[in-house]
Enzyme design. Structure first.
Site, PDB file in Angstrom:
ATOM      1  N   GLY A 278       0.781  -1.230   0.000  1.00 17.58           N
ATOM      2  CA  GLY A 278       0.000   0.000   0.000  1.00 17.58           C
ATOM      3  C   GLY A 278       0.811   1.278   0.000  1.00 17.58           C
ATOM      4  O   GLY A 278       0.252   2.367   0.133  1.00 17.58           O
ATOM      5  N   GLU A 320       4.661  -6.173   1.459  1.00 22.67           N
ATOM      6  CA  GLU A 320       4.158  -6.595   0.147  1.00 22.67           C
ATOM      7  C   GLU A 320       3.932  -5.416  -0.796  1.00 22.67           C
ATOM      8  O   GLU A 320       2.802  -5.155  -1.204  1.00 22.67           O
ATOM      9  CB  GLU A 320       2.833  -7.336   0.347  1.00 22.67           C
ATOM     10  CG  GLU A 320       2.944  -8.498   1.301  1.00 22.67           C
ATOM     11  CD  GLU A 320       1.599  -9.152   1.602  1.00 22.67           C
ATOM     12  OE1 GLU A 320       1.583 -10.375   1.759  1.00 22.67           O
ATOM     13  OE2 GLU A 320       0.578  -8.439   1.671  1.00 22.67           O
ATOM     14  N   GLY A 322       3.498  -3.481  -4.134  1.00 26.27           N
ATOM     15  CA  GLY A 322       3.210  -3.780  -5.536  1.00 26.27           C
ATOM     16  C   GLY A 322       3.439  -2.515  -6.344  1.00 26.27           C
ATOM     17  O   GLY A 322       4.440  -2.351  -7.043  1.00 26.27           O
ATOM     18  N   TYR A 364     -11.338   5.172  -9.643  1.00 25.10           N
ATOM     19  CA  TYR A 364     -10.940   5.804  -8.373  1.00 25.10           C
ATOM     20  C   TYR A 364     -10.803   7.309  -8.478  1.00 25.10           C
ATOM     21  O   TYR A 364     -10.303   7.933  -7.550  1.00 25.10           O
ATOM     22  CB  TYR A 364      -9.571   5.282  -7.915  1.00 25.10           C
ATOM     23  CG  TYR A 364      -9.383   3.806  -7.869  1.00 25.10           C
ATOM     24  CD1 TYR A 364     -10.141   3.014  -7.001  1.00 25.10           C
ATOM     25  CD2 TYR A 364      -8.412   3.182  -8.656  1.00 25.10           C
ATOM     26  CE1 TYR A 364      -9.934   1.650  -6.936  1.00 25.10           C
ATOM     27  CE2 TYR A 364      -8.203   1.818  -8.598  1.00 25.10           C
ATOM     28  CZ  TYR A 364      -8.967   1.059  -7.736  1.00 25.10           C
ATOM     29  OH  TYR A 364      -8.755  -0.295  -7.672  1.00 25.10           O
ATOM     30  N   CYS A 391     -17.078   4.049 -25.835  1.00 25.59           N
ATOM     31  CA  CYS A 391     -18.420   4.621 -25.886  1.00 25.59           C
ATOM     32  C   CYS A 391     -18.926   4.852 -24.472  1.00 25.59           C
ATOM     33  O   CYS A 391     -19.807   4.138 -23.984  1.00 25.59           O
ATOM     34  CB  CYS A 391     -19.360   3.689 -26.625  1.00 25.59           C
ATOM     35  SG  CYS A 391     -18.734   3.334 -28.253  1.00 25.59           S
TER      36      CYS A 391
HETATM   37  C1  LIG Z   1      -3.095  -5.058  -3.041  1.00 20.15           C
HETATM   38  C2  LIG Z   1      -2.314  -5.697  -1.973  1.00 20.15           C
HETATM   39  C3  LIG Z   1      -0.953  -5.420  -1.844  1.00 20.15           C
HETATM   40  C4  LIG Z   1      -0.220  -4.450  -2.730  1.00 20.15           C
HETATM   41  O1  LIG Z   1      -0.718  -3.159  -2.634  1.00 20.15           O
HETATM   42  P1  LIG Z   1       0.094  -1.954  -3.330  1.00 20.15           P
HETATM   43  O2  LIG Z   1      -0.777  -0.782  -3.081  1.00 20.15           O
HETATM   44  O3  LIG Z   1       0.226  -2.278  -4.771  1.00 20.15           O
HETATM   45  O4  LIG Z   1       1.413  -1.881  -2.634  1.00 20.15           O
HETATM   46  C5  LIG Z   1      -0.249  -6.078  -0.864  1.00 20.15           C
HETATM   47  N1  LIG Z   1      -0.845  -6.973  -0.042  1.00 20.15           N
HETATM   48  C6  LIG Z   1      -2.160  -7.267  -0.143  1.00 20.15           C
HETATM   49  C7  LIG Z   1      -2.748  -8.270   0.763  1.00 20.15           C
HETATM   50  C8  LIG Z   1      -2.934  -6.645  -1.099  1.00 20.15           C
HETATM   51  O5  LIG Z   1      -4.235  -6.929  -1.186  1.00 20.15           O
END
Ligand SMILES: *Cc1c(COP(=O)(O)O)cnc(C)c1O
Length: 463
Positions: A278, A320, A322, A364, A391
Site C-alpha cells: 500500500g 508486500e 506492488g 478511483y 463509448c
Molecule cells: C493489493 C495488496 C498489496 C499491494 O498493494 P500496493 O498498493 O500495490 O502496494 C499487498 N498486499 C495485499 C494483501 C494486497 O491486497
C-alpha cells in the site's frame, strides 16, 4: 476514532476535490523525475527516450497504445526494497499490480518473493520458475482447486482469510499428507489512504478476520489446533497509495497486542508479522512518496518498539509492495487522434486507448500527468482532458492537465506511472485489443506481453 490529516489538505484515497487542477508547470517539456521512470529523458531532437530508445521508434515498431516499461528501473526499485529490509525481513512483490513471466524472473534474480491471489497468478509464477517456497497465496475466496494446487506446489505460505478457509486449508493439507505454513489475515480497524487514516474498532470490508470482539484470537486458537496447519504469523494490510506511516503504527500496535494475547494464552510466540503493502507513488508532481529505506526503518522501528513494550521477541517482518515497485517504471504511449477545443471550457484530446488500458481514473478518480512525447513545443499551455475511444463519457485517462497549444493529431503523448494496476486491470471493452508491454533496457526493447489480436478475441468467441 482518531484521524490524522496531512497539511497538504483533505486528500482522501485517489480522489481530488471537484474541478481541481493545478496551474501549468513552468516548462511543459520538462519531465519530473518523480513521476517518470529512471532512464526517461529527451534526446537532442526533443523526443522522449527510455533506456536509450526514442518513443517514436517504439511507436513505429510496436504500435500504440503501448505500455513501455523501464526494466533497469524495475530492477533498481525491487533491489532498493530488498536492500532496505536486509536479511531480517522479506519483501513480497504483490503480483496483482502487474505480473508477467519476465517480471517473475526479474524478481527471482533480485531476491524478492511473490504474492499471488489466484490460480492464474500462481500458474504464471510457477511457469517462470519462481521457487514455490518464495510464493505467498492470498485471496478472500480461494477455490478448493486453487488451494490444493498451492499446497501441492509447496507454496511458502497461504494467507488465511476466514474461519471457513482455516478448516478448508487444514483439511486439504492433511489429506495430502502435509502441513501447510499459514498466516492469518486480520483486520485491525485501520483504513489508510494517501494522507489520512482512520482508526476504528470495526472494519466493514470483505478481507480478513476482525480483531474486534476477539474473532482474530479465536481464529488463531482454532488454527493452532489443526494438524494440517503450521501457523507462522499474522497478516495485516491497511490500504493503498499511503504516504503517512501513522496508519502502520496503529496497525502494528494492534497486531503486536494480538501476538501478546496469543503468547499469554497458548505459550506460543508466532515468529512472523506481515504488514502488507500500500505504499504510495508519485502520479503527479504534487505527490511526495518516501524512499524504501525510510519506510523500512520506520516499520522496523515501530514493530521493535511495540514488541519491546509487550516483552515479545521481535518477529520477522514481511512487506508486500506492488505499486511502489512497478508503478513508476512504466508509461503508456498513445497517439493523439482528435483534438477538440470546447470554448471556455477545455480541450478534449482523444487517444487510441482509454479506460480499457487504464481504468483507474474512472474507477478511483485517480490523477495522472501527461507529456507531449514525440517532440517539444514552445506553444502556450492549454488545459486538456485526455480521453479514450470508448463509448462512455467517463472514459477519461487524465482528467485535468496542460499540454502545448499546438498539439495535433499524430503527436505521441505519454502518461507516466502506469506500471501498476493498468495492464493488470485492462479489459476488452468495445472489443478494443489490450496493448502490449514492451520492456526497454540498455538500448534494446522487447515485448514481454504481446498486443492482443482480433484473432485472440475471436478464438474465445466459439459461436
Ligand atoms: C493489493 C495488496 C498489496 C499491494 O498493494 P500496493 O498498493 O500495490 O502496494 C499487498 N498486499 C495485499 C494483501 C494486497 O491486497
Amino acid at each position: 476514532m482518531s484521524r490524522s490529516a496531512h497539511p497538504a489538505g483533505p486528500r482522501h484515497a485517489d480522489v481530488l476535490p471537484e474541478g481541481h487542477y493545478t496551474a501549468p508547470a513552468e516548462d511543459l517539456n520538462a519531465l519530473d523525475p518523480k513521476v517518470w521512470a529512471h532512464t526517461v529523458g529527451r534526446d537532442a531532437d526533443g523526443v522522449v527516450t527510455v533506456g536509450g530508445i526514442a518513443v517514436t521508434q517504439l511507436a513505429e515498431e510496436y504500435g500504440t497504445p503501448a505500455y513501455i516499461l523501464d526494466e533497469a528501473d524495475f530492477r533498481d526499485r525491487a533491489r532498493a526494497w530488498r536492500t532496505a529490509f536486509g536479511n531480517d525481513a522479506d519483501v513480497f512483490y504483490a503480483g496483482k499490480a502487474f505480473l508477467s513471466r519476465a517480471v517473475v524472473r526479474w524478481l527471482h534474480e533480485e531476491g524478492l518473493n511473490l504474492d499471488v491471489c489466484s490460480g492464474g497468478e500462481l500458474a504464471t509464477a510457477l511457469s517462470a520458475g519462481m521457487p514455490a517456497e518464495r510464493i505467498a497465496f492470498h485471496g478472500n475466496n480461494k477455490s478448493p482447486e486453487e488451494i490444493e494446487r498451492a499446497v501441492r506446489a509447496g507454496v511458502g505460505r497461504i494467507v488465511l482469510d476466514s474461519f471457513q478457509e482455516i478448516v478448508r486449508v487444514a483439511h486439504i493439507a492433511q489429506s495430502l499428507g502435509t502441513r501447510q505454513r499459514v498466516q492469518i489475515r486480520i483486520t485491525v480497524g485501520v483504513e489508510a489512504h494517501t494522507h489520512e487514516f482512520i482508526a476504528t474498532a470495526h472494519e466493514d470490508q470483505k478481507f480478513g478476520i476482525p480483531l474486534a470482539g476477539g474473532q482474530a484470537a479465536e481464529a488463531v486458537r482454532r488454527a493452532l489446533q489443526l494438524d494440517g496447519l503450521e501457523v507462522i504469523g499474522i497478516h495485516s494490510h491497511i490500504g493503498s497509495q499511503i504516504f503517512d506511516m501513522s496508519g502502520f503504527e496503529v496497525a502494528a500496535h494492534r497486531v503486536v497486542g494480538l501476538l501478546k494475547d496469543i503468547r499469554d494464552e497458548h505459550g506460543v510466540e508466532l515468529p512472523e508479522i506481515d504488514l502488507g503493502g500500500g505504499l504510495g507513488i508519485a502520479y503527479t508532481s504534487d505527490d511526495d512518496p518516501r524512499e524504501p529505506h525510510e519506510i523500512a526503518k520506520a516499520l522496523t522501528e515501530i514493530v521493535t518498539r511495540e514488541c519491546e513494550a509487550a516483552r515479545l521477541a521481535t518477529p520477522r517482518i514481511s512487506v508486500e509492495p506492488g505499486r511502489a515497485i512497478v508503478g513508476p517504471t512504466a508509461f503508456t504511449l498513445y497517439e493523439v487522434g482528435t483534438v477538440k477545443p470546447l470554448d471556455g471550457l477545455r480541450t478534449y484530446v482523444s487517444v487510441d486507448g482509454g479506460m480499457s488500458d487504464n481504468i483507474r481514473t474512472a474507477l478511483y478518480d485517480a490523477e495522472y500527468s501527461v507529456a507531449l512525447a514525440s517532440r517539444t513545443s514552445d506553444a502556450e499551455p492549454m488545459l486538456v482532458r485526455v480521453v479514450g475511444k470508448h463509448c462512455e463519457s467517463g472514459d477519461i485517462v487524465v482528467k485535468d492537465a496542460f499540454l502545448p497549444g499546438d498539439l495535433a493529431p499524430g503527436d505521441l503523448i505519454a502518461v507516466p506511472a502506469t506500471g501498476a494496476y493498468c495492464r493488470s486491470m485492462a479489459s476488452n471493452y468495445n472489443h478494443v485489443l489490450r496493448p502490449p508491454v514492451v520492456a526497454v533496457r540498455d538500448g534494446a526493447a522487447r515485448v514481454i506481453v504481446r498486443r492482443e489480436t482480433e484473432e485472440d478475441l475471436l478464438r474465445l468467441d466459439v459461436g
